[in-house]
Design a protein around this motif. Structure first.
Motif, PDB file in Angstrom:
ATOM      1  N   LEU A 110     112.728  20.704 -56.280  1.00 19.40           N
ATOM      2  CA  LEU A 110     112.085  21.981 -56.756  1.00 19.40           C
ATOM      3  C   LEU A 110     110.867  21.853 -57.506  1.00 19.40           C
ATOM      4  O   LEU A 110     109.804  22.315 -57.385  1.00 19.40           O
ATOM      5  N   ALA A 111     110.742  20.727 -58.353  1.00 24.74           N
ATOM      6  CA  ALA A 111     109.639  20.319 -59.004  1.00 24.74           C
ATOM      7  C   ALA A 111     108.522  19.703 -57.952  1.00 24.74           C
ATOM      8  O   ALA A 111     107.396  20.146 -58.040  1.00 24.74           O
ATOM      9  N   ARG A 112     109.137  18.918 -57.077  1.00 22.24           N
ATOM     10  CA  ARG A 112     108.269  18.395 -55.890  1.00 22.24           C
ATOM     11  C   ARG A 112     107.519  19.635 -55.156  1.00 22.24           C
ATOM     12  O   ARG A 112     106.272  19.623 -54.700  1.00 22.24           O
ATOM     13  N   GLU A 115     104.901  21.196 -57.002  1.00 26.09           N
ATOM     14  CA  GLU A 115     103.580  20.565 -57.087  1.00 26.09           C
ATOM     15  C   GLU A 115     102.866  20.761 -55.750  1.00 26.09           C
ATOM     16  O   GLU A 115     101.598  20.973 -55.424  1.00 26.09           O
ATOM     17  N   LEU A 116     103.594  20.636 -54.605  1.00 27.86           N
ATOM     18  CA  LEU A 116     102.997  20.794 -53.256  1.00 27.86           C
ATOM     19  C   LEU A 116     102.207  22.233 -53.334  1.00 27.86           C
ATOM     20  O   LEU A 116     101.174  22.317 -52.758  1.00 27.86           O
ATOM     21  N   GLU A 125     104.621  31.334 -48.447  1.00 24.68           N
ATOM     22  CA  GLU A 125     105.718  31.626 -47.588  1.00 24.68           C
ATOM     23  C   GLU A 125     106.483  30.218 -47.435  1.00 24.68           C
ATOM     24  O   GLU A 125     107.687  30.250 -47.545  1.00 24.68           O
ATOM     25  N   GLU A 126     105.742  29.104 -46.891  1.00 24.82           N
ATOM     26  CA  GLU A 126     106.560  27.990 -46.943  1.00 24.82           C
ATOM     27  C   GLU A 126     107.117  27.563 -48.426  1.00 24.82           C
ATOM     28  O   GLU A 126     108.462  26.904 -48.107  1.00 24.82           O
ATOM     29  N   LYS A 131     112.219  26.571 -50.912  1.00 26.65           N
ATOM     30  CA  LYS A 131     113.000  27.008 -51.974  1.00 26.65           C
ATOM     31  C   LYS A 131     114.398  27.536 -51.913  1.00 26.65           C
ATOM     32  O   LYS A 131     115.472  27.193 -52.436  1.00 26.65           O
ATOM     33  N   ALA A 132     114.476  28.474 -50.904  1.00 27.45           N
ATOM     34  CA  ALA A 132     115.619  29.073 -50.355  1.00 27.45           C
ATOM     35  C   ALA A 132     116.644  28.219 -49.806  1.00 27.45           C
ATOM     36  O   ALA A 132     117.691  28.137 -49.954  1.00 27.45           O
TER      37      ALA A 132
END
Length: 136
Positions: A110-112, A115-116, A125-126, A131-132
């Protein structure tokens, strides 16, 4: 004792000591080159057993000629073989570190993703889809 050392020092001037060090350095350099070529002969997977035996006999029986002919004939490939070996070693090390570290945690993923998204590499959206997928 002291007189013998003074006599030895006067019989062996500084220039002779310099030349002795130069010859010793060249001798060590020669053996390093010889051993590096022998290692390269055994490392090369393109050579079959007879080719390796032939080069090894040539390098051992006629060392000066063998080493110089080897460097002329196969010297350019030595660097490529060294590079491939270094890449294999690095990949094996990275694989070991990944295996020892275990799978990445959900928090790290999630942290990565955050950052993106913050850097603009992925859209909202991505980000939500990834995340889902991670949380599922």
């Amino acid at each position: 004792m002291e007189i013998a050392l003074q006599h030895l020092a006067s019989d062996y001037p500084l220039l002779n000591a310099f030349w002795t060090m130069c010859w010793f350095f060249l001798w060590i350099l020669w053996f390093m080159l010889l051993f590096r070529i022998i290692v390269d002969i055994f490392r090369d997977s393109a050579l079959n057993g007879w080719g390796k035996a032939g080069w090894l006999v040539f390098v051992v029986i006629l060392p000066f000629l063998g080493v110089f002919v080897y460097l002329i004939a196969r010297g350019s490939g030595m660097g490529e073989r060294d590079l491939r070996q270094a890449q294999k070693s690095e990949e094996a090390f990275r694989s070991y570190v990944r295996e020892a570290a275990g799978p990445p945690s959900t928090t790290d993923e999630l942290a990565r993703l955050a950052e993106l998204k913050a850097s603009g590499h992925i859209t909202d959206e991505e980000y939500e889809r990834a995340k889902a997928k991670i949380l599922a």
